[in-house]
Design a protein around this motif. Structure first.
Motif, PDB file in Angstrom:
ATOM      1  N   GLU A  63      47.059  50.889  37.634  1.00 52.04           N
ATOM      2  CA  GLU A  63      47.182  49.427  37.717  1.00 52.04           C
ATOM      3  C   GLU A  63      48.606  48.974  37.390  1.00 52.04           C
ATOM      4  OE1 GLU A  63      45.193  47.619  39.067  1.00 52.04           O
ATOM      5  OE2 GLU A  63      43.162  48.355  38.827  1.00 52.04           O
ATOM      6  N   ILE A  66      51.351  46.869  39.819  1.00 48.98           N
ATOM      7  CA  ILE A  66      52.143  45.700  39.399  1.00 48.98           C
ATOM      8  C   ILE A  66      53.621  45.928  39.689  1.00 48.98           C
ATOM      9  CG2 ILE A  66      52.871  44.327  37.406  1.00 48.98           C
ATOM     10  CD1 ILE A  66      50.140  44.883  36.160  1.00 48.98           C
ATOM     11  N   ASP A 118      49.529  37.653  44.316  1.00 52.63           N
ATOM     12  CA  ASP A 118      49.175  39.076  44.265  1.00 52.63           C
ATOM     13  C   ASP A 118      49.594  39.686  42.934  1.00 52.63           C
ATOM     14  OD1 ASP A 118      48.114  38.952  46.785  1.00 52.63           O
ATOM     15  OD2 ASP A 118      49.934  39.660  47.796  1.00 52.63           O
ATOM     16  N   GLU A 122      50.022  38.088  40.065  1.00 50.28           N
ATOM     17  CA  GLU A 122      49.168  37.538  39.011  1.00 50.28           C
ATOM     18  C   GLU A 122      47.795  38.210  39.009  1.00 50.28           C
ATOM     19  OE1 GLU A 122      49.010  33.365  39.529  1.00 50.28           O
ATOM     20  OE2 GLU A 122      51.119  33.012  38.967  1.00 50.28           O
ATOM     21  N   LEU A 123      47.259  38.477  40.208  1.00 54.01           N
ATOM     22  CA  LEU A 123      45.966  39.160  40.298  1.00 54.01           C
ATOM     23  C   LEU A 123      46.050  40.572  39.735  1.00 54.01           C
ATOM     24  CD1 LEU A 123      43.038  39.297  41.259  1.00 54.01           C
ATOM     25  CD2 LEU A 123      43.887  39.968  43.527  1.00 54.01           C
ATOM     26  N   ILE A 139      48.180  41.695  37.478  1.00 52.24           N
ATOM     27  CA  ILE A 139      48.335  41.604  36.027  1.00 52.24           C
ATOM     28  C   ILE A 139      46.994  41.284  35.374  1.00 52.24           C
ATOM     29  CG2 ILE A 139      49.396  40.275  34.161  1.00 52.24           C
ATOM     30  CD1 ILE A 139      51.847  39.923  35.937  1.00 52.24           C
ATOM     31  N   SER A 140      46.237  40.393  35.995  1.00 54.39           N
ATOM     32  CA  SER A 140      44.916  40.038  35.464  1.00 54.39           C
ATOM     33  C   SER A 140      43.988  41.243  35.449  1.00 54.39           C
ATOM     34  CB  SER A 140      44.318  38.908  36.308  1.00 54.39           C
ATOM     35  OG  SER A 140      43.015  38.580  35.864  1.00 54.39           O
ATOM     36  N   ARG A 141      44.043  42.059  36.489  1.00 56.89           N
ATOM     37  CA  ARG A 141      43.212  43.271  36.538  1.00 56.89           C
ATOM     38  C   ARG A 141      43.577  44.227  35.413  1.00 56.89           C
ATOM     39  NH1 ARG A 141      43.339  44.451  43.045  1.00 56.89           N
ATOM     40  NH2 ARG A 141      41.332  43.518  43.580  1.00 56.89           N
ATOM     41  N   GLU A 162      45.051  43.546  32.538  1.00 54.55           N
ATOM     42  CA  GLU A 162      44.661  42.988  31.246  1.00 54.55           C
ATOM     43  C   GLU A 162      43.160  43.091  31.025  1.00 54.55           C
ATOM     44  OE1 GLU A 162      46.167  39.041  31.405  1.00 54.55           O
ATOM     45  OE2 GLU A 162      48.203  39.597  30.766  1.00 54.55           O
ATOM     46  N   HIS A 163      42.391  42.834  32.077  1.00 55.38           N
ATOM     47  CA  HIS A 163      40.929  42.929  31.963  1.00 55.38           C
ATOM     48  C   HIS A 163      40.501  44.358  31.666  1.00 55.38           C
ATOM     49  CE1 HIS A 163      36.718  42.091  32.600  1.00 55.38           C
ATOM     50  NE2 HIS A 163      36.661  42.960  33.591  1.00 55.38           N
ATOM     51  N   SER A 211      41.240  45.163  28.019  1.00 53.96           N
ATOM     52  CA  SER A 211      40.306  44.497  27.101  1.00 53.96           C
ATOM     53  C   SER A 211      38.939  45.155  27.100  1.00 53.96           C
ATOM     54  CB  SER A 211      40.168  43.016  27.484  1.00 53.96           C
ATOM     55  OG  SER A 211      39.526  42.874  28.738  1.00 53.96           O
TER      56      SER A 211
END
Length: 308
Positions: free
Chosen positions: A84, A88, A149, A151-152, A154-156, A158-159, A162
């Motif tokens: 991931e 990025i 793209d 931001e998506l 980065i969100s993946r 981070e998720h 977590s």
């Protein structure tokens, strides 16, 4: 093979079909041993090199959902995170290249516009400006898509990061589903995330998975009491908390091995009714628990366990 056929040692010959039926995923995983995590990561890397990122993610997710060793989990999870992060970085580089090309293109267009402006009349100038405006809008849309793209991605990432504690907890529960402490930890992890519903669901699942005679790292009654506490104080659902205690204490839904565990559940039910100021109900529950009419093994010593 013919019916009743045997080999030279007198052992029955197995057909190809029966051998194939024994090659179940569980059997294959058992034979893979310490190579399981490595093979999962190699399969995912193959799809990454082929450019099929979604399929690679599916492989990583399937691996995390099935492995049973902490070492394999660490290997697969670290590879997943690295993948991931690589996505990025690649998107960021593409966005930077697009920005550079856009700046170069704008410079050339400005130069051409200056040359044509010396010869064009007002009408031609309006048309030229209109084309430039259209190109500007198109470039802005491309930049917005590239930013979305990134931001998506980065969100993946981070998720995924977590989720690590919950994923690791699930691996430990696959190793030993009778680990009370890990079930309690799972509910606490959900509470930290603000997901009280999932915390309650995890404890409901634990009551079906944990065998009172095989449990370690805690007592089964802890699962019940924690569940009741979440329902009463986190979800403010006293009726459901009462329903859980009724299922455990009156309907013998869980088979306790020790009467002390059952006694704690009865005491928790009485305390729940006292907090709700249902004095008569609390008194009736206490009398029922100490009446000695229960027939289950855990309940035989209940009246003795409840005595001060």
């Amino acid at each position: 093979a013919a019916f009743g056929a045997t080999d030279d040692d007198g052992q029955p010959i197995q057909s190809t079909r029966s051998k194939r039926e024994k090659s179940t995923p569980q059997a294959l995983t058992h034979r893979l041993g310490e190579m399981e995590g490595t093979l999962w990561t190699r399969l995912a890397e193959y799809h990454v090199r082929a450019g099929d990122f979604e399929l690679a993610r599916s492989v990583y997710e399937e691996a995390l959902d099935g492995i049973t060793r902490v070492r394999d989990f660490s290997l697969v999870f670290d590879a997943y995170v690295k993948f991931e992060e690589g996505v990025i970085e690649a998107l960021m580089e593409l966005m930077e290249e697009d920005d550079e090309e856009e700046e170069e293109g704008n410079g050339e267009e400005a130069k051409d516009s200056d040359e044509k402006g010396l010869k064009a009349d007002n009408e031609d100038l309006d048309i030229l400006l209109g084309d430039n405006a259209h190109n500007t809008v198109s470039n802005d849309e491309d930049a917005a898509d590239s930013s979305a793209d990134v931001e998506l991605a980065i969100s993946r990432a981070e998720h995924l990061t977590s989720r690590r504690p919950l994923l690791l907890n699930r691996v430990l529960l696959r190793q030993n589903p009778h680990n009370v402490g890990e079930w309690i930890r799972r509910s606490q992890l959900y509470l930290v995330l603000g997901e009280a519903d999932m915390a309650a669901s995890a404890l409901e699942e634990s009551l079906k998975a944990v065998d009172a005679r095989k449990c370690v790292n805690g007592s089964p009654s802890t699962l019940v009491l924690t569940l009741v506490d979440i329902l009463e104080h986190k979800q403010k659902d006293v009726a459901e908390a009462r329903n859980v205690l009724e299922r455990i204490c009156s309907k013998d839904e869980y088979d306790f091995a020790d009467s002390e565990d059952l006694a704690q559940c009865h005491a928790a039910w009485v305390e729940l009714e006292l907090r709700q100021e249902n004095w008569d109900m609390a008194l009736n529950l206490a009398r029922r628990a100490t009446s000695g009419k229960k027939v289950s093994k855990a309940a035989r010593g209940l009246s003795r366990s409840l005595r001060p």
